[in-house]
Scaffold this active site. Structure first.
Site, PDB file in Angstrom:
ATOM      1  N   HIS A  96       0.849  -1.177   0.000  1.00 61.98           N
ATOM      2  CA  HIS A  96       0.000   0.000   0.000  1.00 61.98           C
ATOM      3  C   HIS A  96       0.894   1.239   0.000  1.00 61.98           C
ATOM      4  CE1 HIS A  96      -3.530  -2.433   0.953  1.00 61.98           C
ATOM      5  NE2 HIS A  96      -2.943  -2.907   2.043  1.00 61.98           N
ATOM      6  N   CYS A 152      -4.476   4.987  -2.544  1.00 60.96           N
ATOM      7  CA  CYS A 152      -3.372   4.034  -2.561  1.00 60.96           C
ATOM      8  C   CYS A 152      -3.092   3.722  -4.023  1.00 60.96           C
ATOM      9  CB  CYS A 152      -3.775   2.780  -1.801  1.00 60.96           C
ATOM     10  SG  CYS A 152      -2.659   1.390  -2.035  1.00 60.96           S
ATOM     11  N   HIS A 155      -3.887   0.249  -5.424  1.00 60.23           N
ATOM     12  CA  HIS A 155      -5.280  -0.185  -5.286  1.00 60.23           C
ATOM     13  C   HIS A 155      -6.301   0.908  -5.610  1.00 60.23           C
ATOM     14  CE1 HIS A 155      -3.085  -3.024  -2.414  1.00 60.23           C
ATOM     15  NE2 HIS A 155      -3.390  -3.697  -3.499  1.00 60.23           N
ATOM     16  N   MET A 160      -9.504   2.209  -3.275  1.00 61.96           N
ATOM     17  CA  MET A 160      -8.856   2.451  -1.971  1.00 61.96           C
ATOM     18  C   MET A 160      -8.488   3.934  -1.909  1.00 61.96           C
ATOM     19  SD  MET A 160      -5.804   0.333  -0.138  1.00 61.96           S
ATOM     20  CE  MET A 160      -5.092   0.884   1.421  1.00 61.96           C
TER      21      MET A 160
HETATM   22 CU   CU1 Z   1      -3.424  -0.386  -1.130  1.00 64.14          CU
END
Ligand code: CU1
Length: 167
Positions: A96, A152, A155, A160
């Site tokens: 992340h 992120c 993601h 995210m």
């Molecule tokens: Cu992530």
């Protein structure tokens, strides 16, 4: 039987053209270089680009999660005071990171926030956190009030994202 072969041929042809290279859906921020401003005379504590302004208030915890329910920041929305900090911790599903949209934060915040983000890979783009329990702390010292939208990078396509509001 002839018809069967025609169908098969068209299926193969469709498959051949179908899976084109997927374009990287870049949430890539337009790489706005920090504005070049002259160093403040007298070394004022004002936000010179690249100078980190320390956390003077509370440090808030945000978890970075990726599990069967999806990828997310917990909490995804947070209201803090200027001078507070936010500590992001990898709980599951790494890698992340934390990236702020340069055009979705208050005007004039890019230089200050950028200076408050250690080890950036690109403007307002934090480093990849590869391991469970890795942390990344962002100071909101000296940052103007308003909403700061972030995501992120690995993601983003999984939604995210988060929002920090500085009072
Ligand atoms: Cu992530």
């Amino acid at each position: 039987m002839k018809g069967y072969w025609v169908v098969m041929a068209s299926v193969v042809a469709a498959a051949a053209c179908g899976g084109g290279g997927e374009k990287a859906s870049s949430g890539a921020t337009t790489a706005a270089a920090p504005p070049v401003t002259p160093a403040p005379a007298g070394g004022a504590a004002a936000a010179a680009p690249g100078a980190a302004v320390p956390i003077t208030g509370k440090t808030w915890d945000v978890k970075m999660v990726g599990d069967a329910a999806g990828y997310r920041f917990e909490p995804a929305t947070l209201t803090i005071s200027s001078g507070d900090g936010v500590k992001f911790t990898v709980v599951s599903g790494p890698p992340h990171n934390v990236t702020f949209w340069t055009d979705s934060i208050p005007g004039g915040a890019v230089a200050t926030l950028g200076g408050n983000m250690p080890q950036t890979m690109a403007p307002l783009t934090g480093p990849m956190l590869l391991n469970l329990n890795d942390t990344y702390v962002v100071s909101f010292g000296g940052t103007p009030p308003g909403t700061y939208h972030f995501y992120c990078t690995p993601h983003l396509a999984f939604n995210m994202k988060g929002t920090i509001t500085v009072k």
